[in-house]
Design a protein around this motif. Sequence first.
Motif, PDB file in Angstrom:
ATOM      1  N   LYS A 109       0.594  -1.291   0.087  1.00  0.00           N
ATOM      2  CA  LYS A 109       0.108   0.030   0.045  1.00  0.00           C
ATOM      3  C   LYS A 109       0.898   1.181   0.097  1.00  0.00           C
ATOM      4  O   LYS A 109       0.386   2.363  -0.004  1.00  0.00           O
ATOM      5  CB  LYS A 109      -0.932   0.020   1.137  1.00  0.00           C
ATOM      6  N   LEU A 110       2.142   1.367  -0.213  1.00  0.00           N
ATOM      7  CA  LEU A 110       2.966   2.286  -0.064  1.00  0.00           C
ATOM      8  C   LEU A 110       3.015   3.011  -1.648  1.00  0.00           C
ATOM      9  O   LEU A 110       2.818   2.282  -2.559  1.00  0.00           O
ATOM     10  CB  LEU A 110       4.288   2.082   0.376  1.00  0.00           C
ATOM     11  N   PRO A 111       3.640   4.286  -1.704  1.00  0.00           N
ATOM     12  CA  PRO A 111       3.459   4.641  -2.966  1.00  0.00           C
ATOM     13  C   PRO A 111       4.691   4.332  -3.588  1.00  0.00           C
ATOM     14  O   PRO A 111       5.759   3.948  -2.937  1.00  0.00           O
ATOM     15  CB  PRO A 111       3.589   6.334  -2.657  1.00  0.00           C
ATOM     16  N   VAL A 112       4.744   4.342  -5.090  1.00  0.00           N
ATOM     17  CA  VAL A 112       6.072   3.904  -5.782  1.00  0.00           C
ATOM     18  C   VAL A 112       7.306   4.556  -5.340  1.00  0.00           C
ATOM     19  O   VAL A 112       8.250   4.058  -5.856  1.00  0.00           O
ATOM     20  CB  VAL A 112       5.661   3.870  -7.298  1.00  0.00           C
ATOM     21  N   ALA A 113       7.207   5.943  -5.164  1.00  0.00           N
ATOM     22  CA  ALA A 113       8.274   6.421  -4.480  1.00  0.00           C
ATOM     23  C   ALA A 113       9.031   5.885  -3.493  1.00  0.00           C
ATOM     24  O   ALA A 113       9.956   6.199  -3.270  1.00  0.00           O
ATOM     25  CB  ALA A 113       8.069   8.071  -4.148  1.00  0.00           C
ATOM     26  N   ALA A 114       8.420   4.990  -2.832  1.00  0.00           N
ATOM     27  CA  ALA A 114       9.113   3.996  -1.652  1.00  0.00           C
ATOM     28  C   ALA A 114      10.098   3.267  -2.042  1.00  0.00           C
ATOM     29  O   ALA A 114      10.800   2.529  -1.368  1.00  0.00           O
ATOM     30  CB  ALA A 114       8.188   3.645  -0.755  1.00  0.00           C
ATOM     31  N   ASP A 150      -0.215  -1.764  -7.147  1.00  0.00           N
ATOM     32  CA  ASP A 150      -0.385  -1.579  -8.575  1.00  0.00           C
ATOM     33  C   ASP A 150       0.760  -2.067  -9.513  1.00  0.00           C
ATOM     34  O   ASP A 150       0.598  -2.536 -10.484  1.00  0.00           O
ATOM     35  CB  ASP A 150      -0.990  -0.178  -8.698  1.00  0.00           C
ATOM     36  N   LEU A 151       1.972  -1.627  -9.042  1.00  0.00           N
ATOM     37  CA  LEU A 151       2.997  -1.923  -9.993  1.00  0.00           C
ATOM     38  C   LEU A 151       3.194  -3.469 -10.306  1.00  0.00           C
ATOM     39  O   LEU A 151       3.635  -4.054 -11.092  1.00  0.00           O
ATOM     40  CB  LEU A 151       4.456  -1.291  -9.284  1.00  0.00           C
ATOM     41  N   GLN A 152       2.897  -4.395  -9.099  1.00  0.00           N
ATOM     42  CA  GLN A 152       3.128  -5.849  -9.002  1.00  0.00           C
ATOM     43  C   GLN A 152       1.994  -6.559 -10.035  1.00  0.00           C
ATOM     44  O   GLN A 152       2.243  -7.554 -10.484  1.00  0.00           O
ATOM     45  CB  GLN A 152       2.897  -6.358  -7.393  1.00  0.00           C
ATOM     46  N   GLN A 153       0.899  -5.650 -10.455  1.00  0.00           N
ATOM     47  CA  GLN A 153      -0.065  -6.438 -11.207  1.00  0.00           C
ATOM     48  C   GLN A 153       0.526  -6.217 -12.868  1.00  0.00           C
ATOM     49  O   GLN A 153       0.002  -6.990 -13.605  1.00  0.00           O
ATOM     50  CB  GLN A 153      -1.257  -5.764 -11.106  1.00  0.00           C
ATOM     51  N   ILE A 154       1.676  -5.555 -13.060  1.00  0.00           N
ATOM     52  CA  ILE A 154       2.002  -5.392 -14.255  1.00  0.00           C
ATOM     53  C   ILE A 154       3.109  -6.459 -14.617  1.00  0.00           C
ATOM     54  O   ILE A 154       3.901  -6.688 -13.874  1.00  0.00           O
ATOM     55  CB  ILE A 154       2.747  -3.971 -14.710  1.00  0.00           C
ATOM     56  N   PRO A 155       3.219  -6.934 -15.770  1.00  0.00           N
ATOM     57  CA  PRO A 155       4.305  -8.274 -16.123  1.00  0.00           C
ATOM     58  C   PRO A 155       5.671  -7.714 -16.177  1.00  0.00           C
ATOM     59  O   PRO A 155       5.762  -6.487 -16.420  1.00  0.00           O
ATOM     60  CB  PRO A 155       3.802  -8.634 -17.384  1.00  0.00           C
ATOM     61  N   ARG A 156       6.580  -8.205 -15.526  1.00  0.00           N
ATOM     62  CA  ARG A 156       7.834  -7.656 -15.266  1.00  0.00           C
ATOM     63  C   ARG A 156       8.528  -7.298 -16.652  1.00  0.00           C
ATOM     64  O   ARG A 156       9.169  -6.443 -16.724  1.00  0.00           O
ATOM     65  CB  ARG A 156       8.958  -8.886 -14.488  1.00  0.00           C
ATOM     66  N   ALA A 157       8.164  -8.181 -17.788  1.00  0.00           N
ATOM     67  CA  ALA A 157       8.769  -8.002 -19.090  1.00  0.00           C
ATOM     68  C   ALA A 157       8.181  -6.733 -19.489  1.00  0.00           C
ATOM     69  O   ALA A 157       8.998  -5.937 -20.058  1.00  0.00           O
ATOM     70  CB  ALA A 157       8.300  -8.958 -20.203  1.00  0.00           C
TER      71      ALA A 157
END
Length: 507
Positions: free
Chosen positions: A181-186, A207-214
């Motif tokens: 739940k922390l912002p991506v700036a963390a 939210d970032l983890q839901q995107i494929p790493r590739a």
Amino acid sequence: MKQRVISIVFPRLATDRYLRRRPVERPFVLTHFEKNVQRIYCLNERAERAGLRREMSFTDARTLCADLVSDLADPLSDHKFLNALMRWAERYCPVVSCDDANGLLLDITGAAHLFGGEEELVCDLLSRLGRAGLSARLGLADTVGAAWAVARFASETHKNYGDRQTGIVIESSDTSPALAKLPVAALRIDAKTSNTLRRLGLSTIHDLQQIPRATLSRRFGKTLLTQLDLAWGHAMEPVRQQRTELRFAARINLPEPIGLTDDVLGIAGKLMQQICKRLEAAHKGARRLRLTAQRVDSTHEVAEIGLARAMRDPERMTRLFSRAVDTMNAGFGIERVWLEAIETEPLSFTQKSHLDKKEKESAALADLISRIGNRVGFDQVQRFLPVQSHIPEKSFTVVAAAYSEPAHHWPVSNQRPLIIFAPEPIAAHGAEPPKAFRWRNVRLKVVGAEGPERIQPEWWLDDPDWRSGLRDYWRVQTHEGRRLWLFHTPQVAASHISTWFVHGEFA
């Protein structure tokens, strides 16, 4: 054993350091100049409540807060203060390092049980910082990235340990939900990448983890994925031990105030013995020392001395403080004294031999230079040293005696005089030495001459004294008993210009 890391951030490090000695009960800011504009560098809690923020123009800040108190920032002192906090934090674990300009990292793996557990360690650490007047935010997690993130961004889950100290302890099983739940700036990424992610709707690490790493790799490169792996513990990131500078200092708190010079010198002698023992253990010697005496009204008197050479003899070093201590104003009494070697140099052990007499003479000369240098300045006490040059004026140099070693072997030659001065013209012409001439209002008669010795100028340098070109030097004996060093400039052909000069005198 699972790694456990503490990240501490001091959000008001600069103002806290300043206000510890000069308390201010009003909004206070430290300012600096950025592109010719005075802006807020750091501010206290009262100023934040008044609506001020960092990097705000100081003019706008004065408009919003009429009773604002300010001073100029001192980043160098802030850095030294953070290094002092780093040395203090070694009481909790052996591996400590600075993190950015206002943070610390502690690897407490295997050390928490010495304080009764992690919760007790965190409580003790923040309580001590609170008593020291420092605002702090703390995060404890399995990785450096996770501890750094929760210390700076997990504000709603922090636990209060005092008025200005907050912290959070994340268990190993709770790392994922705490980071999600922390912002991506963390993730310790640059501002440009963070802004781009937010514009794409990726505002949190979840939210970032839901995107494929590739996809992330193609769009943002490997840096973003590396920071993500470091935060989750998929990649190793140890806390690197940062070597602290050895500090040679000692202090004493007096049960009763003192004011006599002999008492201050006696205490300085005891402190000097402690410092000299540490210097000997580190194979170092002191070159400059500072004695600070705190009066009962919390004001300070400072005495500082320099040494002509590095030493660690407590008796000799204490004697040099006599004159400086005499000028101290004790006021209503001195209640605390501390001594610090602010400049040191390597000093190896010396083996005693039959040369002890020469060593004592050298030590006595160094003490003399130290006493005179502390009065008139060390740059004013000078010595001559030889220089390899065939040019007479450049065969020696003048240097500060305190920062140089004496020359043990001077080149001795009967061809050069002991006394050399600026060339002084005499009324004479021709290639041969004159039979008689007037010099310094004295008529001299030449009875013998040896020479010539031709010296050419250094053609690669433009020396005003050697623009005349070649010089033919002669050693001249006069009837009056004076032996002079004359030179002739053969290239000067004009008859109205003197071609002979006196340049020195033999002893």
